[in-house]
Write an enzyme that holds these catalytic residues in place. Structure first.
Site, PDB file in Angstrom:
ATOM      1  N   HIS A  12       0.820  -1.210   0.000  1.00  7.93           N
ATOM      2  CA  HIS A  12       0.000   0.000   0.000  1.00  7.93           C
ATOM      3  C   HIS A  12       0.853   1.259   0.000  1.00  7.93           C
ATOM      4  CE1 HIS A  12      -3.959   2.021   1.354  1.00  7.93           C
ATOM      5  NE2 HIS A  12      -4.123   1.507   0.154  1.00  7.93           N
ATOM      6  N   ILE A  46     -12.004   5.969  16.961  1.00  7.20           N
ATOM      7  CA  ILE A  46     -12.786   4.758  16.714  1.00  7.20           C
ATOM      8  C   ILE A  46     -11.976   3.886  15.756  1.00  7.20           C
ATOM      9  CG2 ILE A  46     -15.048   3.850  16.040  1.00  7.20           C
ATOM     10  CD1 ILE A  46     -15.005   5.918  18.447  1.00  7.20           C
ATOM     11  N   MET A  47     -11.564   2.737  16.248  1.00  5.19           N
ATOM     12  CA  MET A  47     -10.608   1.912  15.503  1.00  5.19           C
ATOM     13  C   MET A  47     -11.227   1.344  14.224  1.00  5.19           C
ATOM     14  SD  MET A  47      -7.719   2.014  16.712  1.00  5.19           S
ATOM     15  CE  MET A  47      -7.444   3.425  17.717  1.00  5.19           C
ATOM     16  N   GLY A  48     -10.410   1.363  13.155  1.00  5.34           N
ATOM     17  CA  GLY A  48     -10.893   0.841  11.875  1.00  5.34           C
ATOM     18  C   GLY A  48     -11.574   1.898  11.024  1.00  5.34           C
ATOM     19  N   PHE A  49     -11.531   3.164  11.465  1.00  2.00           N
ATOM     20  CA  PHE A  49     -12.128   4.253  10.681  1.00  2.00           C
ATOM     21  C   PHE A  49     -11.079   5.320  10.375  1.00  2.00           C
ATOM     22  CE2 PHE A  49     -15.772   2.223  12.444  1.00  2.00           C
ATOM     23  CZ  PHE A  49     -16.725   2.316  11.422  1.00  2.00           C
ATOM     24  N   HIS A  97      -8.524   7.298   7.292  1.00  2.00           N
ATOM     25  CA  HIS A  97      -7.312   6.910   6.570  1.00  2.00           C
ATOM     26  C   HIS A  97      -6.576   8.155   6.120  1.00  2.00           C
ATOM     27  CE1 HIS A  97      -4.683   4.922   3.667  1.00  2.00           C
ATOM     28  NE2 HIS A  97      -4.948   3.823   4.351  1.00  2.00           N
ATOM     29  N   ARG A 153     -10.207  -1.112  -0.555  1.00  2.00           N
ATOM     30  CA  ARG A 153     -10.107  -2.536  -0.224  1.00  2.00           C
ATOM     31  C   ARG A 153     -11.289  -3.023   0.612  1.00  2.00           C
ATOM     32  NH1 ARG A 153      -4.489  -1.446   2.668  1.00  2.00           N
ATOM     33  NH2 ARG A 153      -5.865   0.169   3.490  1.00  2.00           N
ATOM     34  N   ASP A 177      -8.816  -2.535   8.063  1.00  2.00           N
ATOM     35  CA  ASP A 177      -8.767  -3.233   9.350  1.00  2.00           C
ATOM     36  C   ASP A 177     -10.162  -3.486   9.933  1.00  2.00           C
ATOM     37  OD1 ASP A 177      -5.996  -3.431   9.489  1.00  2.00           O
ATOM     38  OD2 ASP A 177      -5.832  -1.363  10.157  1.00  2.00           O
ATOM     39  N   ARG A 205       2.279  -8.268   4.489  1.00  2.00           N
ATOM     40  CA  ARG A 205       2.987  -7.022   4.115  1.00  2.00           C
ATOM     41  C   ARG A 205       4.489  -7.224   3.947  1.00  2.00           C
ATOM     42  NH1 ARG A 205       1.237  -1.704   4.421  1.00  2.00           N
ATOM     43  NH2 ARG A 205      -0.722  -2.558   3.633  1.00  2.00           N
ATOM     44  N   ARG A 247      16.458  11.912   4.866  1.00  2.00           N
ATOM     45  CA  ARG A 247      16.876  12.703   6.022  1.00  2.00           C
ATOM     46  C   ARG A 247      16.180  14.057   5.943  1.00  2.00           C
ATOM     47  NH1 ARG A 247      18.146  16.645   9.429  1.00  2.00           N
ATOM     48  NH2 ARG A 247      20.044  16.311  10.643  1.00  2.00           N
TER      49      ARG A 247
HETATM   50  N1  ACO Z   1     -12.115   8.141  15.139  1.00  2.00           N
HETATM   51  C1  ACO Z   1     -12.476   9.361  15.534  1.00  2.00           C
HETATM   52  N2  ACO Z   1     -11.995  10.485  14.955  1.00  2.00           N
HETATM   53  C2  ACO Z   1     -11.158  10.339  13.928  1.00  2.00           C
HETATM   54  C3  ACO Z   1     -10.768   9.092  13.445  1.00  2.00           C
HETATM   55  C4  ACO Z   1     -11.277   7.961  14.088  1.00  2.00           C
HETATM   56  N3  ACO Z   1     -10.945   6.736  13.695  1.00  2.00           N
HETATM   57  N4  ACO Z   1      -9.932   9.252  12.398  1.00  2.00           N
HETATM   58  C5  ACO Z   1      -9.798  10.567  12.230  1.00  2.00           C
HETATM   59  N5  ACO Z   1     -10.529  11.213  13.155  1.00  2.00           N
HETATM   60  C6  ACO Z   1     -10.645  12.648  13.327  1.00  2.00           C
HETATM   61  C7  ACO Z   1      -9.363  13.215  13.872  1.00  2.00           C
HETATM   62  O1  ACO Z   1      -9.334  13.172  15.276  1.00  2.00           O
HETATM   63  C8  ACO Z   1      -9.403  14.592  13.315  1.00  2.00           C
HETATM   64  O2  ACO Z   1     -10.263  15.350  14.095  1.00  2.00           O
HETATM   65  P1  ACO Z   1      -9.897  16.863  14.503  1.00  2.00           P
HETATM   66  O3  ACO Z   1      -9.707  17.584  13.192  1.00  2.00           O
HETATM   67  O4  ACO Z   1     -11.076  17.315  15.288  1.00  2.00           O
HETATM   68  O5  ACO Z   1      -8.634  16.771  15.318  1.00  2.00           O
HETATM   69  C9  ACO Z   1     -10.080  14.429  11.963  1.00  2.00           C
HETATM   70  O6  ACO Z   1     -10.820  13.227  12.058  1.00  2.00           O
HETATM   71  C10 ACO Z   1      -9.133  14.331  10.794  1.00  2.00           C
HETATM   72  O7  ACO Z   1      -8.306  13.207  10.931  1.00  2.00           O
HETATM   73  P2  ACO Z   1      -6.764  13.302  10.594  1.00  2.00           P
HETATM   74  O8  ACO Z   1      -6.067  13.597  11.877  1.00  2.00           O
HETATM   75  O9  ACO Z   1      -6.538  14.258   9.460  1.00  2.00           O
HETATM   76  O10 ACO Z   1      -6.407  11.880  10.071  1.00  2.00           O
HETATM   77  P3  ACO Z   1      -4.935  11.361   9.827  1.00  2.00           P
HETATM   78  O11 ACO Z   1      -4.740  11.285   8.372  1.00  2.00           O
HETATM   79  O12 ACO Z   1      -3.904  12.096  10.598  1.00  2.00           O
HETATM   80  O13 ACO Z   1      -5.056   9.924  10.496  1.00  2.00           O
HETATM   81  C11 ACO Z   1      -5.602   7.691  10.871  1.00  2.00           C
HETATM   82  C12 ACO Z   1      -5.430   8.788   9.807  1.00  2.00           C
HETATM   83  C13 ACO Z   1      -4.355   7.626  11.749  1.00  2.00           C
HETATM   84  C14 ACO Z   1      -5.792   6.354  10.185  1.00  2.00           C
HETATM   85  C15 ACO Z   1      -6.837   8.038  11.741  1.00  2.00           C
HETATM   86  O14 ACO Z   1      -7.966   8.100  10.921  1.00  2.00           O
HETATM   87  C16 ACO Z   1      -7.026   7.053  12.874  1.00  2.00           C
HETATM   88  O15 ACO Z   1      -6.430   7.206  13.932  1.00  2.00           O
HETATM   89  N6  ACO Z   1      -7.866   6.005  12.672  1.00  2.00           N
HETATM   90  C17 ACO Z   1      -8.062   4.984  13.700  1.00  2.00           C
HETATM   91  C18 ACO Z   1      -6.931   3.959  13.658  1.00  2.00           C
HETATM   92  C19 ACO Z   1      -7.014   3.084  12.445  1.00  2.00           C
HETATM   93  O16 ACO Z   1      -8.069   2.568  12.079  1.00  2.00           O
HETATM   94  N7  ACO Z   1      -5.848   2.858  11.807  1.00  2.00           N
HETATM   95  C20 ACO Z   1      -5.741   1.978  10.636  1.00  2.00           C
HETATM   96  C21 ACO Z   1      -5.250   2.750   9.435  1.00  2.00           C
HETATM   97  S1  ACO Z   1      -5.370   1.799   7.944  1.00  2.00           S
HETATM   98  C22 ACO Z   1      -4.147   0.626   8.030  1.00  2.00           C
HETATM   99  O17 ACO Z   1      -3.146   0.760   8.683  1.00  2.00           O
HETATM  100  C23 ACO Z   1      -4.395  -0.679   7.229  1.00  2.00           C
END
Ligand code: ACO
Length: 374
Positions: free
Chosen positions: A184, A253-256, A258, A267, A310, A335, A354
């Site tokens: 990815h 909230i896990m799994g939400f 990107h 996917r 996820d 992966r 760097r």
């Molecule tokens: N639950 C609640 N709020 C969320 C979530 C979430 N899962 N994801 C994003 N947000 C919120 C952020 O808190 C942020 O809010 P704010 O502007 O009030 O601070 C807003 O949505 C924008 O999110 P970003 O910070 O721009 O998202 P970023 O690109 O930095 O992060 C990430 C992406 C890390 C995947 C994030 O969505 C997240 O933590 N998700 C939950 C963990 C997860 O599911 N990870 C798996 C990724 S996919 C993979 O690895 C296969």
């Protein structure tokens, strides 16, 4: 000076391995859409594609499978190390240690030789599933099940881990997840592997660092966290109350969400279908798909956030009989193909990675004169 926190939106190099296009919601490996790869290929074929750039012909595939099957057995030195790992540590720590031991047992290292790199990658590809399966059974107090060379990659792993020969539907669902997880772009763990490689360090060190990056719940650790979350919710009728409380406490909230896909992860529909097929045949399936559906609807209306891979992968692995703690190690089993392809690509056209940081600490000051002894 513009600061790109989290390197958000920064293009750091070229790659010919995969293309993630959030505008068209598409993901291709070496030019092929993942949807078509899932429909028409085995995981072994996709691994060959990722490493060599082309799908294998029949004789190439036979050779590829023979090498994978011949390398599955773990050496005594590794079995001894794994047996000494405390059960209190996470299986990702065990996997990291396993790669370190495999590297320590490998006599040669030629950082810039692609053939050597491919041999190392093939060895890790074959052995890591055995490590993960041994670890699942060790945690259950069960003896390991040796690899079975008559079974393909996915069947063999499920058999070693669960003790049952999987049916065709389960094998296909598992293989689907492996194909979708394989590669990815410049995600956090792959980028980590490229950073380590860029210093001309060795493949094992790059893979170990990538495992460390993947372990975190913002990245690969999310598939495990999704299942914990669903168990915490308990029942579809509880989703609304649970979510409100979680959001009130500003919990993720896990799994939400990107970093790249803002309109949905390409996917997810494929893995969701696989989850639904598994759930239809499982006693706990309706509960999990009920939670899945209601939570996804609420997250879209309340937060405008879509699920990532996820989200369906976690409950699907649960229904396959895998223990929650090995979900992220299973992600590694897949992966490893993408990581090692990127390590080879980085080595071939290396530029030290760097970046700069913008200093905003204390202004320059003078170190106080040492106190003279009284
Ligand atoms: N639950 C609640 N709020 C969320 C979530 C979430 N899962 N994801 C994003 N947000 C919120 C952020 O808190 C942020 O809010 P704010 O502007 O009030 O601070 C807003 O949505 C924008 O999110 P970003 O910070 O721009 O998202 P970023 O690109 O930095 O992060 C990430 C992406 C890390 C995947 C994030 O969505 C997240 O933590 N998700 C939950 C963990 C997860 O599911 N990870 C798996 C990724 S996919 C993979 O690895 C296969």
């Amino acid at each position: 000076m513009t600061i790109h926190r989290g390197l958000n939106g920064v293009v750091v190099d070229r790659t010919a391995i995969s293309h993630v296009d959030p505008d068209t919601n598409s993901l291709t490996y070496r030019g092929y859409p993942v949807q078509e790869l899932v429909e028409r290929c085995s995981f072994e074929q996709v691994a060959h594609l990722i490493w060599y750039g082309e799908l294998p012909d029949l004789s190439q595939l036979q050779r590829f499978k023979a090498v994978e099957r011949a390398n599955r057995v773990l050496p005594r030195s590794l079995i001894d190390v794994l047996g000494r790992m405390p059960l209190s540590c996470h299986p990702m720590d065990v996997l990291r240690t396993a790669v370190s031991q495999i590297g320590a047992d490998d006599p040669g290292e030629d950082a810039n030789d692609p053939a050597d790199h491919l041999a190392k990658a093939a060895n890790l590809f074959a052995k890591l599933p055995t490590v993960v399966a041994v670890e699942q059974r060790r945690r259950r107090g069960l003896d390991p099940i040796p690899p079975d060379p008559s079974l393909n990659f996915a069947e063999n792993f499920l058999h070693m881990a669960t003790g049952r020969r999987p049916d065709a539907e389960t094998t296909r669902a598992f293989e689907t997840s492996l194909i979708l997880y394989a590669e990815h772009g410049f995600n956090a763990s792959t980028f980590t592997a490229r950073v380590v490689t860029s210093t001309l360090s060795d493949m094992y060190s790059a893979v170990i660092a990538a495992i460390g990056a993947l372990k975190g719940p913002l990245h690969g650790g999310a598939n495990e966290a999704v299942l914990h979350m669903m168990e915490d919710i308990g029942d579809p009728s509880q989703v609304s109350t649970w979510l409100q409380e979680a959001l009130d406490h500003r919990k993720l909230i896990m799994g939400f969400g990107h970093r790249v896909y803002k309109r949905g992860d390409s996917r997810v529909p494929i893995m969701r279908d696989a989850l639904w097929r598994l759930a239809a045949r499982h006693g706990d399936g309706a509960r999990l798909t009920g939670i899945y559906t209601i939570l996804a609807e609420h997250m879209l209306t309340q937060k405008n956030l879509h699920p990532n891979l996820d989200y369906p992968a976690g409950p699907a692995y649960h229904l396959m009989g895998l223990d929650t703690e090995i979900f992220t190690p299973v992600f590694v089993m897949s992966r490893i193909t993408g990581w090692t392809a990127h390590i080879i690509e980085q080595s071939a056209g290396n530029a030290l990675i760097r970046p700069l940081g913008h200093y905003d600490g204390s202004p320059q000051r003078t170190v106080p004169a040492p106190h003279s002894p009284s």
